[in-house]
Design a protein around this motif. Sequence first.
Motif, mmCIF file in Angstrom:
data_model
loop_
_atom_site.group_PDB
_atom_site.id
_atom_site.type_symbol
_atom_site.label_atom_id
_atom_site.label_comp_id
_atom_site.label_asym_id
_atom_site.label_seq_id
_atom_site.Cartn_x
_atom_site.Cartn_y
_atom_site.Cartn_z
ATOM 1 N N GLN A 138 0.783 -1.234 0.000
ATOM 2 C CA GLN A 138 0.000 0.000 0.000
ATOM 3 C C GLN A 138 0.815 1.284 0.000
ATOM 4 O OE1 GLN A 138 -3.025 -0.102 3.096
ATOM 5 N NE2 GLN A 138 -3.299 -2.305 2.871
ATOM 6 N N PHE A 139 2.092 1.220 0.367
ATOM 7 C CA PHE A 139 2.832 2.470 0.516
ATOM 8 C C PHE A 139 3.305 3.035 -0.813
ATOM 9 C CE2 PHE A 139 6.065 5.434 2.016
ATOM 10 C CZ PHE A 139 5.449 5.976 3.129
ATOM 11 N N GLY A 140 3.449 2.188 -1.821
ATOM 12 C CA GLY A 140 4.021 2.622 -3.088
ATOM 13 C C GLY A 140 3.275 3.752 -3.762
ATOM 14 N N LYS A 141 1.958 3.821 -3.569
ATOM 15 C CA LYS A 141 1.184 4.857 -4.255
ATOM 16 C C LYS A 141 1.403 6.243 -3.664
ATOM 17 C CE LYS A 141 -2.975 3.853 -1.520
ATOM 18 N NZ LYS A 141 -4.378 3.353 -1.579
ATOM 19 N N TRP A 142 2.078 6.322 -2.518
ATOM 20 C CA TRP A 142 2.273 7.611 -1.866
ATOM 21 C C TRP A 142 3.675 8.180 -2.093
ATOM 22 C CZ3 TRP A 142 -2.121 9.661 -0.572
ATOM 23 C CH2 TRP A 142 -3.181 8.828 -0.201
ATOM 24 N N VAL A 143 4.514 7.471 -2.845
ATOM 25 C CA VAL A 143 5.887 7.936 -3.047
ATOM 26 C C VAL A 143 6.202 8.013 -4.540
ATOM 27 C CG1 VAL A 143 6.682 7.048 -0.833
ATOM 28 C CG2 VAL A 143 6.776 5.571 -2.852
ATOM 29 N N ARG A 144 7.367 8.545 -4.837
ATOM 30 C CA ARG A 144 7.789 8.641 -6.224
ATOM 31 C C ARG A 144 8.070 7.252 -6.792
ATOM 32 N NH1 ARG A 144 11.029 12.659 -3.708
ATOM 33 N NH2 ARG A 144 12.873 11.306 -3.920
ATOM 34 N N PRO A 145 7.884 7.066 -8.103
ATOM 35 C CA PRO A 145 8.085 5.725 -8.699
ATOM 36 C C PRO A 145 9.437 5.113 -8.364
ATOM 37 C CG PRO A 145 7.040 7.192 -10.283
ATOM 38 C CD PRO A 145 7.395 8.040 -9.095
ATOM 39 N N GLU A 146 10.500 5.923 -8.394
ATOM 40 C CA GLU A 146 11.836 5.368 -8.130
ATOM 41 C C GLU A 146 12.025 4.987 -6.663
ATOM 42 O OE1 GLU A 146 12.334 9.870 -7.699
ATOM 43 O OE2 GLU A 146 11.198 8.461 -8.953
ATOM 44 N N GLN A 147 11.121 5.447 -5.765
ATOM 45 C CA GLN A 147 11.233 5.101 -4.349
ATOM 46 C C GLN A 147 10.518 3.796 -4.002
ATOM 47 O OE1 GLN A 147 9.566 8.736 -2.678
ATOM 48 N NE2 GLN A 147 11.592 9.458 -2.060
ATOM 49 N N ARG A 148 9.641 3.311 -4.870
ATOM 50 C CA ARG A 148 8.861 2.127 -4.544
ATOM 51 C C ARG A 148 9.752 0.906 -4.356
ATOM 52 N NH1 ARG A 148 4.549 3.643 -9.281
ATOM 53 N NH2 ARG A 148 3.595 5.417 -8.174
#
Length: 282
Positions: A138-148
Motif C-alpha cells: 500500500q505504501f508505493g502509491k504515496w511515493v515517487r516511482p523510483e522510491q517504490r
Amino acid sequence: MPDLSDLPIVPRELVNKDEPTWWSSSAVLGNRYFVKFAWSRPAALRLAHEIAVLDALSREPAVPYLPKVVASSTDPLLLVTELVPGRSLFEIIDSIDRDKAGRQLAHFLCSLHQSLDRVGDVPPAPLQPATTDTLRDQFGKWVRPEQRETVIRWCDWTDSVLSTPRPPVLVHADLHGGNQIWYGDQLRAIVDLETAGLAEPEYDLRALPGTGPGVELVTATMHHYREDTGHTLDPARVMAWHLRTALGDALWRSEAGVPLPDHRTPPEWIDDLSARFTSLKL
C-alpha cells in the motif's frame, strides 16, 4: 484525596469517536496536578494497567523520571499525577545537547528494562499495526516511482533483521517525543505507560532516529545504554522497528487525509530514512 476535591478542574475537549478503544482523556487540576480518566472498558483497562505499572515501578529503588503519583484508584478509575513544568522533546530537540539527552534517556531505559520481575505478569507490548506486507502493498502509491523499489527492499531487509526474536524486557512501548517532558536540557518525566509490556529492548528506541535532524540522539542513547548495562543494542533492529513505525504512521495518515506530523510528504520521509540508514552505515 478529599483535599483536592475543591480545586478547579480544566478538562481537555472531549471528542466523540466511533472507536471505544480511545474513549479516554485528561484534565489539569488546580494548575498543580494532571488527571487521567476513561469511560469505556478498553480504555479503562489500559489506564488500570498504567496505574499498576506506576505503582510497581515507583517503589524503591524507583525507576527514574516517572511521573509522581498523587492518587490513584481503580474503583472509581482515576489517576492523578503531579504536574511538572516543561515541554515535549519535539519542541526542544534543536536546542539541547544530544549526548546529554541520550545519557538521561539511557538511564531511564536501563532501569525500566531491568524491572520486569517487579511488575509480575505483563502482556506483550502492542507492536506496530502496519506490517511489512501492508507497507509493500500500500505504501508505493504515496511515493515517487523510483522510491517504490527502495521501500520494498527496506521491507525485505526488515523481515530479515527481525526474523530471530530477542529475549523480551519490560518496555515503555510508546517512547516518542510527545511522551517526554523536558525543562531546558533536563528530563523531568516520561509519561503515558498505558501500553507498557514485553518486547525486545530495541523496540523502545524506534522513535528516536526520527527525532530531530541526524541520528545523534539515538546513537548517544545506545552508547550510554551500553556503558550502563554492558549490553549492546543493535542499531539494525532499532532501524527495522523505526522503519515500520515511520512508514506505518505516514501510511495511515495519508490514507485518512491527515497531515504528517511535520507537514511534509511521504516522499520527503523516504529521503530522510535514506539519510538515516546512511548515517548509521546500514
